[in-house]
Design an enzyme around this catalytic site. Structure first.
Site, PDB file in Angstrom:
ATOM      1  CD  GLU A  44      -1.604  -2.315   1.974  1.00  0.00           C
ATOM      2  OE1 GLU A  44      -2.336  -3.247   1.752  1.00  0.00           O
ATOM      3  OE2 GLU A  44      -1.150  -2.399   2.053  1.00  0.00           O
ATOM      4  CG  MET A  56      22.766  12.760   3.923  1.00  0.00           C
ATOM      5  SD  MET A  56      23.830  13.707   2.436  1.00  0.00           S
ATOM      6  CE  MET A  56      22.607  14.254   1.315  1.00  0.00           C
ATOM      7  CE  LYS A  86     -17.552  -6.170   2.773  1.00  0.00           C
ATOM      8  NZ  LYS A  86     -16.942  -7.625   3.480  1.00  0.00           N
ATOM      9  CG  PHE A 116      -9.867  -9.322  11.728  1.00  0.00           C
ATOM     10  CD1 PHE A 116      -9.011  -9.777  12.045  1.00  0.00           C
ATOM     11  CD2 PHE A 116     -10.391  -9.618  10.638  1.00  0.00           C
ATOM     12  CE1 PHE A 116      -7.672  -9.758  10.948  1.00  0.00           C
ATOM     13  CE2 PHE A 116      -9.158  -9.338   9.443  1.00  0.00           C
ATOM     14  CZ  PHE A 116      -8.195 -10.481   9.821  1.00  0.00           C
ATOM     15  CD  GLN A 117      -7.816  -7.369   8.080  1.00  0.00           C
ATOM     16  OE1 GLN A 117      -8.584  -7.080   7.233  1.00  0.00           O
ATOM     17  NE2 GLN A 117      -6.643  -7.640   7.473  1.00  0.00           N
TER      18      GLN A 117
END
Length: 557
Positions: free
Chosen positions: A51, A467, A163, A113-114
């Site tokens: 993602e 760097m 959802k 969940f999630q």
């Protein structure tokens, strides 16, 4: 017309002219992906490997095209994986709409969940964000999100949709998007008059150009302004391409790794005209000593930038193209021959230079410039290679250097290059990476192969975090704590394992032929360029010092 929430999402994207989205599906966003499948001939979906890659790709698409970039993710870890990309876009004022889906409304706040409070998480790094709990509000929310993302000072907006809202139905009426003015701020004539007066009284003006000039598409107005003022021009990392790097009045970048000509000139000028720049600490060095001989005139669309980091003498708030147009209409032709000649002398006396033998970062960038005729889109990761890409590639057009300037996100460039190539398929797109950065999001090479996106990945491989090592070498008595990447990872084999073409270059001749081959290949290509671990970015300003204290390798001797 009654549509489900997921169908409304797709119809609203079509309303806004969205032709490409970048994302990764999951359970909570399945309804949206099902609706997207039915419209796959109208909206292309790029399935990234992660993602974060989707958010960077949407960002690169937006920077390269000037359109709003769009990314999609599911709930929980899908949404949190977007956070770094959203923050990157926020810091660099990139128009982005991130659409996430969450657990159902009845499950919110129950550690389902999630489940994650993504609007709470992203509140500090978005222009605005929404959670839409009523399907009847969905269409208008999406329209507002796009308007907010692209208007004024652009930035990311997040929409979180439970959802069950994507499954419920509501009345949908197609609406033509209203293209808002870039800025609703009324430009004050007295501010314009003061700006003109300050310029006409100046004997040693210097013009400093930032990323806001690129965002405003003000390059033509800027060129006219520079001609009228007759002044040297420097830029920030984000301002590259707003003023041509090939112009004789261009002095190179300003700041920590800016040229001596720019740093000395800004320190000696009597008027610094700052256009669309936010006085980053990497530009100003010690702010108490920054441009201490100059009056400062700042032009910016965001009033919050006035006097934020550096106290200014006067400011004009408004869209940069509009402000410059107004100033140009009132400003008499100026002449500063003696001042221009002094800065030219600085340029001749203190040119950028690097070791003439062996394969080095600056040589690689110059060869890329030569073989692309300066016409490519360059994306970068963050570190030494980023500074070399800023110093040694001459950007003559805006939106041709895409880099994480504000947040400094390692792993940004590869995803951004995918978005840039999708948005500008006729342009050659090259990502300049360091080996440390490539390890961050190397999985997006598989995305390039999967979707046949022919980007060129140039890894400047010094087997260290370059760097950070440079700072350890100069300021930490060579204590190289956790910066040596002394393992056996073979980037060429990695690229080939993901289906791309891999080439190793250990000499100038090998790189020249490898890059020539990559330009002709029309497939994703990775070139692993082996350079010395102690090559440094010069010039440099030490932390806490004034930019006039800039030093290079010769000064060290």
């Amino acid at each position: 017309m009654q549509l489900t929430g997921s169908e409304i999402v797709i119809e609203c994207l079509k309303e806004q002219g969205v032709d490409t989205v970048f994302g990764y599906p999951g359970g909570a966003i399945l309804n949206v992906y099902d609706a997207l499948y039915k419209h796959r001939s109208e909206i292309r979906h790029i399935l990234t490997s992660h993602e974060q890659g989707a958010s960077h790709a949407a960002d690169g698409y937006a920077r390269a095209t000037g359109k709003v970039g769009v990314c999609l993710a599911t709930s929980g870890p899908g949404a949190t994986n977007l956070v770094t990309g959203i923050a990157t876009a926020y810091m660099d004022s990139v128009p982005l709409v991130a659409i996430t889906c969450n657990v159902g409304v009845s499950l919110l706040g129950k550690d389902s969940f999630q489940e994650i409070d993504i609007t709470g998480i992203t509140m500090p790094i978005t222009k605005h964000n929404y959670i839409v709990k009523d399907v009847n509000d969905l269409a208008d929310t999406i329209r507002k999100a796009f308007d907010i993302a692209r208007s004024g000072r652009p930035g990311p907006v997040l929409i979180d949709i439970p959802k069950d809202v994507t499954a419920e139905k509501a009345e949908y009426i197609k609406t033509e998007p209203i293209m808002t003015k870039k800025s609703n701020v009324e430009i004050k004539e007295e501010d314009i008059d003061l700006a003109v007066s300050m310029i006409e009284k100046s004997e040693k003006p210097f013009i400093f150009v930032g990323g806001g000039t690129v965002i405003s598409n003000a390059n033509q107005e800027l060129m006219q302004f520079v001609n009228l003022v007759d002044a040297p021009v420097t830029d920030s990392l984000m301002g590259k391409g707003a003023f041509p790097g090939t112009d004789e009045r261009y002095t190179g970048m300003l700041g920590m790794h800016g040229t001596k000509a720019s740093n000395y000139g800004v320190s000696e000028c009597d008027l610094l005209v700052v256009i669309g720049a936010r006085f980053s600490d990497r530009v100003t060095g010690n702010t108490a000593k920054f441009a201490k001989n100059a009056k400062i005139l700042q032009i910016d669309i965001d009033p919050a930038e006035m006097n934020k980091n550096v106290l200014i003498t006067a400011g004009v708030v408004g869209d940069i193209a509009e402000v410059l147009s107004k100033i140009n209409s009132k400003l008499k032709q100026q002449s500063h021959t003696e001042w221009i000649e002094k800065i030219k002398d600085y340029k001749q006396k203190y040119p950028l230079k690097y070791h003439e033998a062996g394969l080095t970062g600056p040589f690689i960038i110059e060869e890329i410039y030569r073989q692309t005729n300066g016409e490519a889109i360059i994306t970068t990761e963050v570190g030494q290679h980023q500074m070399w890409a800023a110093q040694y590639y001459k950007y003559s057009e805006p939106r041709t250097l895409l880099t994480s300037g504000g947040l400094g996100t390692m792993g940004y460039g590869l995803g951004a290059s995918l978005g840039a190539k999708v948005g500008c398929p006729d342009k050659t797109v090259i990502n300049i990476a360091g080996d440390g950065c490539f390890r961050m999001n190397m999985n997006e090479i598989a995305t390039a192969v999967r979707h046949q996106i022919p980007i060129i990945e140039v890894v400047i491989n010094n087997h260290v975090l370059g760097m950070v090592r440079q700072w350890q070498n100069l300021f930490y008595e060579e204590r190289y704590s956790a910066t040596v990447l002394n393992d056996s990872v073979d980037f060429v084999k990695l690229a080939e394992a993901m289906g791309a073409k891999g080439i190793c270059a250990t000499s100038r001749e090998e790189f020249n032929s490898a890059f020539e081959e990559a330009l002709k290949a029309n497939v994703p290509v990775l070139i692993d360029c082996q350079i010395d671990c102690d090559d440094k970015v010069w010039p440099m300003v030490a932390p806490g010092k004034a930019i006039s204290d800039v030093f290079d390798e010769d000064d060290m001797k």
